[in-house]
Motif scaffolding. Structure first.
Motif, PDB file in Angstrom:
ATOM      1  N   TRP A 145       0.827  -1.200   0.000  1.00 53.33           N
ATOM      2  CA  TRP A 145       0.000   0.000   0.000  1.00 53.33           C
ATOM      3  C   TRP A 145       0.867   1.258   0.000  1.00 53.33           C
ATOM      4  O   TRP A 145       0.592   2.228  -0.707  1.00 53.33           O
ATOM      5  N   SER A 153       2.388   1.689  -3.426  1.00 53.83           N
ATOM      6  CA  SER A 153       1.397   2.190  -4.392  1.00 53.83           C
ATOM      7  C   SER A 153       1.175   3.688  -4.233  1.00 53.83           C
ATOM      8  O   SER A 153       1.000   4.411  -5.224  1.00 53.83           O
ATOM      9  N   SER A 192       2.128   6.582  -7.029  1.00 56.23           N
ATOM     10  CA  SER A 192       1.182   7.563  -7.577  1.00 56.23           C
ATOM     11  C   SER A 192       1.739   8.974  -7.551  1.00 56.23           C
ATOM     12  O   SER A 192       1.273   9.852  -8.282  1.00 56.23           O
TER      13      SER A 192
END
Length: 241
Positions: free
Chosen positions: A169, A172, A176
């Motif tokens: 997580w 990610s 981004s």
């Protein structure tokens, strides 16, 4: 005289045995103190050995400042070229080959007119053994990653499952924010800064990390008592049955 010499030898042997016992006690106490020292991530080797040793570890730990600064400066130039100036890799490779081939071609033809020897172009080839070693190491790491993912997906270790989910997580979220090249450059810069800072302030970082790890264990125990212990274990019971 014989009795006196026997007494003297007996006293020497007893003193030597007592001194050896005290030496053993000192060694055991020092070894126990060494085992009690907390190290980050439970490591038992120096930072240089943890990084693999050899030239890569010397570069990461700035053993030779000129080489390390050159490597970091080269990586920074590549990042600026591709990220900030938006230069493309294929275009860069083609332009470099055009310039190199043009210079060598003109030099080879002009050497007869200026009475100089033509350039010696070395023979470049890729040896087989390093490629096989790299492929074998890569295959081993990929198989180990697959094994780890299989163990996590089997539902046997909840702690490992939660840690991997949290790590993915975080990655990610970082992905981004920036692209792969910027992420790779950030990791490269961290490899050139974090190990050398940790090696310099090793004792302080280890003491702080020991306190942080104790607090994490404490919070995890609370979370386990309040949340994880209340999760039904019917699936585990079925597996055991």
């Amino acid at each position: 005289m014989e009795k006196i010499t026997e007494k003297i030898h007996g006293h020497d042997s007893s003193s030597s045995s007592s001194s050896s016992d005290t030496d053993d006690d000192k060694k055991s106490s020092t070894s126990s103190l060494k085992t009690k020292v907390f190290r980050l991530f439970g490591r038992e080797k120096p930072v240089h050995k943890v990084l693999g040793g050899g030239k890569p570890a010397d570069v990461f730990l700035w053993r030779n400042k000129k080489i390390s600064a050159g490597v970091l400066g080269g990586a920074t130039a590549i990042w600026v070229l591709f990220q900030l100036l938006e230069y493309h890799l294929l275009t860069l490779v083609c332009h470099c080959l055009i310039v190199a081939l043009a210079v060598l071609f003109l030099w080879s033809n002009a050497s007869t007119f200026i009475n100089k020897s033509p350039p010696r172009i070395p023979e470049v080839y890729i040896p087989e053994e390093p490629v096989l070693q790299l492929a074998s190491a890569l295959r081993f790491e990929i198989n180990r990653a697959f094994t780890l993912l299989r163990e996590i997906a089997s539902g046997r270790d909840l702690k490992k499952f939660l840690s991997v989910i949290a790590g993915l997580w975080v990655v990610s979220i970082v992905g981004s924010w920036c692209n792969f090249l910027t992420l790779f450059y950030i990791v490269f810069v961290l490899l050139h800064t974090v190990p050398v800072i940790y090696e310099k302030y090793e004792d302080r970082v280890d003491s702080f990390s020991e306190k942080a790890w104790a607090e994490i264990k404490k919070q995890y125990a609370v979370f386990d008592a309040k949340v994880l212990s209340k999760i039904p274990r019917s699936l585990k019971d079925k597996k055991k049955a």
